[in-house]
Write an enzyme that holds these catalytic residues in place. Structure first.
Site, mmCIF file in Angstrom:
data_model
loop_
_atom_site.group_PDB
_atom_site.id
_atom_site.type_symbol
_atom_site.label_atom_id
_atom_site.label_comp_id
_atom_site.label_asym_id
_atom_site.label_seq_id
_atom_site.Cartn_x
_atom_site.Cartn_y
_atom_site.Cartn_z
ATOM 1 N N CYS A 67 0.729 -1.063 0.094
ATOM 2 C CA CYS A 67 -0.184 0.191 0.171
ATOM 3 C C CYS A 67 0.608 1.213 -0.030
ATOM 4 O O CYS A 67 1.213 1.759 1.163
ATOM 5 C CB CYS A 67 -1.232 -0.054 0.953
ATOM 6 S SG CYS A 67 -2.401 1.328 1.271
ATOM 7 N N CYS A 126 -0.308 4.576 1.165
ATOM 8 C CA CYS A 126 -0.107 4.115 3.483
ATOM 9 C C CYS A 126 1.178 4.235 3.677
ATOM 10 O O CYS A 126 1.289 5.337 4.800
ATOM 11 C CB CYS A 126 -0.621 2.289 3.931
ATOM 12 S SG CYS A 126 -2.307 1.926 3.291
ATOM 13 N N ASP A 127 2.504 3.849 2.468
ATOM 14 C CA ASP A 127 3.195 3.897 3.805
ATOM 15 C C ASP A 127 4.451 5.024 2.940
ATOM 16 O O ASP A 127 5.734 4.317 3.301
ATOM 17 C CB ASP A 127 3.996 2.330 3.491
ATOM 18 C CG ASP A 127 2.901 1.147 4.576
ATOM 19 O OD1 ASP A 127 2.817 1.822 5.964
ATOM 20 O OD2 ASP A 127 2.679 0.407 4.983
#
Ligand code: NAP
Length: 308
Positions: free
Chosen positions: A132, A135-136
């Protein structure tokens, strides 16, 4: 007979549980194989509204869990392995072979990102291995990273990562992207992205602290091997919806995603659908939460219709 059973305890399932519990439906949440869903394996979530400083994925999930429990939701560490939709109720079989009966069922069993199946994979997730970028990605500023895959997800992730990384290698097993032309053109025109064609990752190479530091590549045409230093590997080779128990019994698309009519309703009376199990486009915590809310409200409406 239960009033509402919720399958899955990620963002969608827990939001459905909060709404169903507040609606006095006394829901039973079957937590599934990965309690907390995909958020339970992420680190900082910076794009869930209401948390300007971000919130840890597992913390966000624990908060939702506590909120649902506060209103009376019940939880069981069970996985659904089979499903039977009858005229006026639904039966689900659990992994301990027991069957439960319910008037309404909310399926929020999510989707699991595909990984390569290499050694150390599970240990490295969250330590330089993720699926992701939204997300990261922001954790990997001014360092080289790689994306594995050649579809729209890989293209999108690679383009997103150029905001942070010093260099984005796009590692694809063929010599042509599967991504739509517009996405492929953008990727190929971007100076910061270097495609590595006809190549697969054969090994992850963590440093002594267990953080990703490089990958071993193999060119599938020449069989040549080489090491590529990267701080993070973003795997974008597709997702698989967790719909095994419902295959052949509820409508799915050819890839197994459940098909929902009008927001959260399935074709089967009393069965409602929420989150990534039916979403191949957005796959965000906030969209999953929104559809969990819709599914619970639809279930409530359906149940009050039965009582009339
Ligand atoms: P996808 O289209 O199935 O692409 C998966 C990619 O991963 C393919 O390039 C495939 O290689 C590669 N791959 C699969 N298994 C692999 C393995 N074991 N090792 C190495 N590579 C592997 O999946 P997706 O990109 O997640 O897209 C899914 C759907 O969502 C598509 O319909 C896509 O158009 C849509 N989507 C749209 C957008 C957008 O419009 N913005 C964004 C994301 C996704 P091959 O090419 O060799 O098969």
């Amino acid at each position: 007979m239960e009033k509402v059973i919720i399958v899955g305890s990620g963002c969608a399932g827990l939001t459905a549980a909060i709404y169903a519990a507040r609606g006095n439906l006394n829901p039973l949440v079957l937590e599934g194989r990965q309690p907390g869903g995909q958020l339970s394996t992420t680190t900082l979530v910076e794009n869930f509204p209401g948390f300007p400083d971000g919130i840890d994925g597992p913390q966000l999930i624990m908060n939702m869990h506590a909120q649902a429990e506060k209103f009376g939701a019940r939880f069981s560490y069970s996985e659904v392995t089979d499903f039977e939709g009858l005229a006026d109720h639904i039966r689900v079989k659990l992994d301990d072979e027991k069957w439960l009966e319910t008037r309404a069922l909310i399926i929020a069993s999510g989707a699991a990102a595909r990984y390569l199946g290499l050694e150390n994979e599970e240990k490295l997730i969250g330590h330089g291995l993720t699926s992701c970028a939204t997300c990261d990605g922001a954790f990997y500023r001014n360092v080289p990273v790689c994306v594995i895959g050649g579809g729209d997800s890989a293209a999108e992730e690679a383009l997103f990562l150029t905001k942070f990384a010093s260099k984005v290698y796009l590692i694809h097993r063929r010599d042509k992207l599967r991504a739509s032309k517009i996405m492929a053109d953008r990727v190929l025109a971007c100076d910061k992205i270097e495609p590595i064609w006809n190549t697969v990752v054969t090994r992850y190479l963590p440093d002594e602290k267990g953080e990703m530091s490089a990958v071993m590549l193999r060119n599938v045409a020449t069989h040549e091997e080489r090491e590529l230093p990267v701080a993070c590997v973003f795997v974008a080779i597709g997702h698989d919806p967790n719909t095994k128990a419902f295959q052949g019994k509820l409508e799915t698309d050819p890839d197994g995603y459940l098909l929902a009519r009008h927001l959260a309703e399935s074709k089967h009376p009393g069965v409602f659908i929420a989150g990534d199990v039916a979403d191949r486009v957005y796959k965000q915590a906030v969209t999953a939460a929104g559809s969990g809310c819709a599914a619970a409200l639809e279930a409530e409406k359906y149940l009050s219709g039965l009582e009339k």
